[in-house]
Design an enzyme around this catalytic site. Structure first.
Site, PDB file in Angstrom:
ATOM      1  N   ARG A 279      -2.530  -8.366 -21.087  1.00 56.49           N
ATOM      2  CA  ARG A 279      -3.582  -8.176 -22.095  1.00 56.49           C
ATOM      3  C   ARG A 279      -3.276  -7.048 -23.076  1.00 56.49           C
ATOM      4  O   ARG A 279      -3.941  -6.934 -24.102  1.00 56.49           O
ATOM      5  CB  ARG A 279      -4.948  -7.996 -21.435  1.00 56.49           C
ATOM      6  CG  ARG A 279      -5.096  -6.715 -20.653  1.00 56.49           C
ATOM      7  CD  ARG A 279      -6.323  -6.758 -19.782  1.00 56.49           C
ATOM      8  NE  ARG A 279      -7.566  -6.921 -20.541  1.00 56.49           N
ATOM      9  CZ  ARG A 279      -8.111  -5.990 -21.296  1.00 56.49           C
ATOM     10  NH1 ARG A 279      -7.531  -4.814 -21.439  1.00 56.49           N
ATOM     11  NH2 ARG A 279      -9.244  -6.207 -21.934  1.00 56.49           N
TER      12      ARG A 279
ATOM     13  N   ASP B  46     -10.299  -0.429 -25.763  1.00 61.35           N
ATOM     14  CA  ASP B  46     -10.706  -0.382 -24.364  1.00 61.35           C
ATOM     15  C   ASP B  46     -10.717   1.024 -23.799  1.00 61.35           C
ATOM     16  O   ASP B  46     -10.082   1.927 -24.299  1.00 61.35           O
ATOM     17  CB  ASP B  46      -9.771  -1.232 -23.505  1.00 61.35           C
ATOM     18  CG  ASP B  46     -10.006  -2.721 -23.727  1.00 61.35           C
ATOM     19  OD1 ASP B  46     -11.011  -3.063 -24.368  1.00 61.35           O
ATOM     20  OD2 ASP B  46      -9.174  -3.513 -23.265  1.00 61.35           O
TER      21      ASP B  46
ATOM     22  N   PRO C 163       0.814  -1.220   0.000  1.00 62.41           N
ATOM     23  CA  PRO C 163       0.000   0.000   0.000  1.00 62.41           C
ATOM     24  C   PRO C 163       0.852   1.276   0.000  1.00 62.41           C
ATOM     25  O   PRO C 163       0.337   2.355  -0.277  1.00 62.41           O
ATOM     26  CB  PRO C 163      -0.811  -0.105   1.296  1.00 62.41           C
ATOM     27  CG  PRO C 163      -0.760  -1.548   1.684  1.00 62.41           C
ATOM     28  CD  PRO C 163       0.563  -2.046   1.186  1.00 62.41           C
TER      29      PRO C 163
ATOM     30  N   GLU D  60       3.332  -8.419   7.914  1.00 64.16           N
ATOM     31  CA  GLU D  60       3.522  -6.960   7.915  1.00 64.16           C
ATOM     32  C   GLU D  60       4.431  -6.503   6.772  1.00 64.16           C
ATOM     33  O   GLU D  60       4.761  -5.324   6.670  1.00 64.16           O
ATOM     34  CB  GLU D  60       4.110  -6.490   9.251  1.00 64.16           C
ATOM     35  CG  GLU D  60       3.308  -6.899  10.478  1.00 64.16           C
ATOM     36  CD  GLU D  60       1.840  -6.524  10.376  1.00 64.16           C
ATOM     37  OE1 GLU D  60       1.537  -5.362  10.049  1.00 64.16           O
ATOM     38  OE2 GLU D  60       0.985  -7.404  10.621  1.00 64.16           O
TER      39      GLU D  60
HETATM   40  N1  4GX Z   1      -1.479  -2.927  -3.287  1.00 60.98           N
HETATM   41  N2  4GX Z   1      -1.065  -5.494   0.569  1.00 60.98           N
HETATM   42  C1  4GX Z   1       1.098  -6.671   0.800  1.00 60.98           C
HETATM   43  C2  4GX Z   1       1.919  -7.259   3.027  1.00 60.98           C
HETATM   44  C3  4GX Z   1       2.838  -6.093   3.073  1.00 60.98           C
HETATM   45  C4  4GX Z   1       2.765  -5.120   4.082  1.00 60.98           C
HETATM   46  C5  4GX Z   1       3.627  -4.068   4.043  1.00 60.98           C
HETATM   47  C6  4GX Z   1       4.585  -4.974   2.096  1.00 60.98           C
HETATM   48  C7  4GX Z   1       4.554  -3.998   3.069  1.00 60.98           C
HETATM   49  C8  4GX Z   1      -1.426  -4.056  -1.414  1.00 60.98           C
HETATM   50  C9  4GX Z   1      -2.113  -3.091  -2.158  1.00 60.98           C
HETATM   51  C10 4GX Z   1      -1.781  -4.530  -0.080  1.00 60.98           C
HETATM   52  C11 4GX Z   1      -1.341  -5.735   1.989  1.00 60.98           C
HETATM   53  C12 4GX Z   1      -0.116  -6.416  -0.033  1.00 60.98           C
HETATM   54  C13 4GX Z   1      -0.086  -5.937   2.773  1.00 60.98           C
HETATM   55  N3  4GX Z   1       3.752  -6.000   2.097  1.00 60.98           N
HETATM   56  N4  4GX Z   1      -0.402  -4.445  -2.163  1.00 60.98           N
HETATM   57  N5  4GX Z   1       0.743  -6.972   2.167  1.00 60.98           N
HETATM   58  N6  4GX Z   1      -3.194  -2.401  -1.793  1.00 60.98           N
HETATM   59  O1  4GX Z   1      -2.723  -4.051   0.479  1.00 60.98           O
HETATM   60  O2  4GX Z   1      -0.427  -3.772  -3.312  1.00 60.98           O
END
Ligand code: 4GX
Length: 246
Positions: free
Chosen positions: A156, A171, A91, A118
């Protein structure tokens, strides 16, 4: 040379299940793309295959250990002639969108690092990751779904992935506008008819109706997309006419 996507994940079965259906499966079978996985669990050193540990500094949750991820990346056989790029899903990343697709398509081999818990020890992110991406401002359980979203959206757009009848050029976002509405048989259902113009056989009228719907929907639902565009006099006329009808 086919485009390669490698996913580093504790749950390769999630990636393989998606790889094995529909146009993505066909693209893999015809060697237009290649999707492979690598599991850091296979690079764990402890006898119980541990890949996580408690965070330094304390606090809740677990952190993916650097060692197995580092060794998994180091053990990855790569083609020297291919340009590679390591992506971390989180995120905290830059939001993935249509223009990111164009820039990431320049690499021959994309490697997606999927965190669970995490996330991964920050030393991996700092030293082995080339770019960090998010699929949007919400939290999912792991990086696997975000990796699949990106691989699907990238694949795609490649030549020979979609059937010729499904051109990605048509698209949404290629034109900068949202898509127009679609209808198919029957001509009437539960008293609801198909717009007359689509049954008219007049291709000029149909094209201008569709353009008008695209402009109108974009204006109502995603006005910020329209602000970036320069509309022709014809488009302005169609949009005004849409707003009179709706
Ligand atoms: N867009 N997540 C990864 C574990 C995590 C936590 C902290 C790295 C750092 C997300 C998103 C997403 C939740 C994937 C936490 N990895 N990834 N995960 N939105 O929410 O890509």
């Amino acid at each position: 040379m086919s485009k390669r996507f490698t996913v580093l994940t504790l749950f390769p079965e999630l990636i393989n299940a998606y790889r094995d259906v529909g146009v993505i499966r066909k693209a893999c079978e015809s060697n237009v793309i290649e999707i492979d996985t690598i599991n850091p669990r296979d690079y764990a050193q402890s006898s119980n295959g541990r890949v996580d540990d408690t965070p330094y500094g304390g606090g809740p949750g677990m952190v993916m250990t650097a060692g197995p991820v580092y060794r998994a990346l180091a053990g990855l056989k790569t083609d020297k002639a291919q340009t590679r790029h390591v992506i971390y899903l989180s995120p905290q990343g830059k939001t993935f969108n249509h223009s990111a697709i164009n820039s990431l398509n320049h690499y021959d081999h994309l490697i997606f690092l999927c965190g669970r818990y995490e996330g991964v020890d920050e030393r991996i992110v700092l030293n082995s990751v080339d770019s960090e991406w998010s699929i949007g401002d919400y939290v999912v359980t792991g990086g696997e779904l975000p990796a699949l979203v990106m691989i699907d959206a990238l694949a795609r757009t490649l030549p020979n992935v979609l059937g010729s009848e499904l051109s990605s050029i048509e698209d949404s976002f290629h034109s900068g506008l949202l898509d127009y509405p679609h209808y198919t048989r029957p001509a009437e259902i539960e008293g609801h008819a198909v717009p007359e113009v689509l049954m008219s056989g007049d291709h000029g009228m149909i094209a201008s109706w569709r353009r008008k719907q695209s402009l109108g929907r974009t204006y109502l639902r995603r006005p910020e997309l329209l602000e970036k565009m320069s509309l022709s006099d014809e488009d302005i006329m169609l949009l005004e006419s849409f707003l009179e009808d709706n």
